[in-house]
Design an enzyme around this catalytic site. Structure first.
Site, PDB file in Angstrom:
ATOM      1  N   HIS A   1      34.037 -92.015  39.689  1.00  0.00           N
ATOM      2  CA  HIS A   1      33.829 -92.386  40.923  1.00  0.00           C
ATOM      3  C   HIS A   1      32.385 -92.273  41.632  1.00  0.00           C
ATOM      4  CE1 HIS A   1      37.996 -93.371  42.306  1.00  0.00           C
ATOM      5  NE2 HIS A   1      38.400 -92.467  41.187  1.00  0.00           N
TER       6      HIS A   1
ATOM      7  N   CYS B   1      36.906 -96.909  37.959  1.00  0.00           N
ATOM      8  CA  CYS B   1      38.183 -96.392  37.776  1.00  0.00           C
ATOM      9  C   CYS B   1      39.394 -97.249  37.646  1.00  0.00           C
ATOM     10  CB  CYS B   1      38.588 -95.271  38.721  1.00  0.00           C
ATOM     11  SG  CYS B   1      39.596 -93.944  38.404  1.00  0.00           S
TER      12      CYS B   1
ATOM     13  N   GLU C   1      31.164 -93.469  43.869  1.00  0.00           N
ATOM     14  CA  GLU C   1      31.040 -93.645  45.400  1.00  0.00           C
ATOM     15  C   GLU C   1      31.592 -92.287  46.127  1.00  0.00           C
ATOM     16  OE1 GLU C   1      33.513 -94.547  43.376  1.00  0.00           O
ATOM     17  OE2 GLU C   1      35.333 -94.003  44.734  1.00  0.00           O
TER      18      GLU C   1
HETATM   19  N1  GLN Z   1      45.175 -93.497  37.705  1.00  0.00           N
HETATM   20  C1  GLN Z   1      44.700 -94.710  38.263  1.00  0.00           C
HETATM   21  C2  GLN Z   1      45.633 -95.996  38.061  1.00  0.00           C
HETATM   22  O1  GLN Z   1      45.652 -96.055  36.902  1.00  0.00           O
HETATM   23  C3  GLN Z   1      43.383 -94.837  38.424  1.00  0.00           C
HETATM   24  C4  GLN Z   1      42.625 -93.765  39.335  1.00  0.00           C
HETATM   25  C5  GLN Z   1      41.344 -93.911  40.058  1.00  0.00           C
HETATM   26  O2  GLN Z   1      41.243 -95.155  40.397  1.00  0.00           O
HETATM   27  N2  GLN Z   1      40.986 -92.880  40.790  1.00  0.00           N
HETATM   28  O3  GLN Z   1      45.632 -96.967  38.796  1.00  0.00           O
END
Ligand code: GLN
Length: 189
Positions: free
Chosen positions: A164, A80, A166
């Protein structure tokens, strides 16, 4: 290969680092929380967790971890926000163009079953204000897609997920990462 467990660092500046540490320990790794460049010494791999990419980027710069991670040569897993940090516009360790928060407000967070390359059982993907991959460089392998868009990819020693892994009990993404780590470790030995 020596018999000791893989020593994996988890970037612990902000975000879901405790969950990654838990998943890695459960998969058999020894875990080190990384807050300073010296914490990277002697690691077999590194996880860059999700969270808020702007915050993680700022903190990494303050502590000199951006340069240190650029110089780190072992396998890396980014999830992410971690995928954003590793992309072309940030640390440049994966050849991907990534757009932040690209799923729009209403559907910003969702779960979906993902088909993993080479596996019969789907993987439950948890997407939280997830980034979207806009361009995939040559030599980047797509390992899972959601509605035709890549969400799990591998560029050499770097594995990135828009979701995610995890936050579910399914260890398969962490296990794949540890396989990369063990491969790299045996090449070094
Ligand atoms: N929206 C977050 C960002 O741009 C990423 C979201 C996440 O890691 N769950 O940093």
């Amino acid at each position: 290969m020596d018999g000791r467990p893989a020593r994996i660092g988890v970037l612990a500046l902000q975000g879901a680092f405790r969950e990654h540490a838990f998943a890695l320990r459960r998969a058999g790794a020894e875990v080190v929380e990384v807050r300073l460049p010296a914490d990277l010494d002697g690691l077999d791999g590194l996880v860059v967790p999700g969270g808020e990419s702007t915050t993680i980027t700022k903190l990494a710069r303050i502590y000199g971890l951006d340069e240190a991670i650029r110089r780190f040569t072992e396998p890396i897993l980014g999830t992410c926000a971690g995928m954003i940090l590793l992309d072309r516009d940030h640390l440049g360790l994966v050849d991907l163009e990534v757009e932040r928060n690209a799923y729009g407000r209403q559907v910003a967070s969702f779960e979906a079953d993902l088909e993993l390359a080479g596996e019969a059982e789907p993987f439950r993907g948890v997407f939280i204000r997830a980034p979207r991959v806009r361009e995939v460089g040559e030599g980047v392998e797509v390992l899972a897609e959601h509605r035709g868009e890549p969400v799990l990819l591998r560029d050499g020693r770097v594995l990135v997920a828009a979701f995610h892994p995890e936050l579910t009990d399914d260890p398969r993404v962490h296990e794949r990462f540890l396989e990369l780590v063990m491969e790299a470790k045996s090449v070094r030995a």
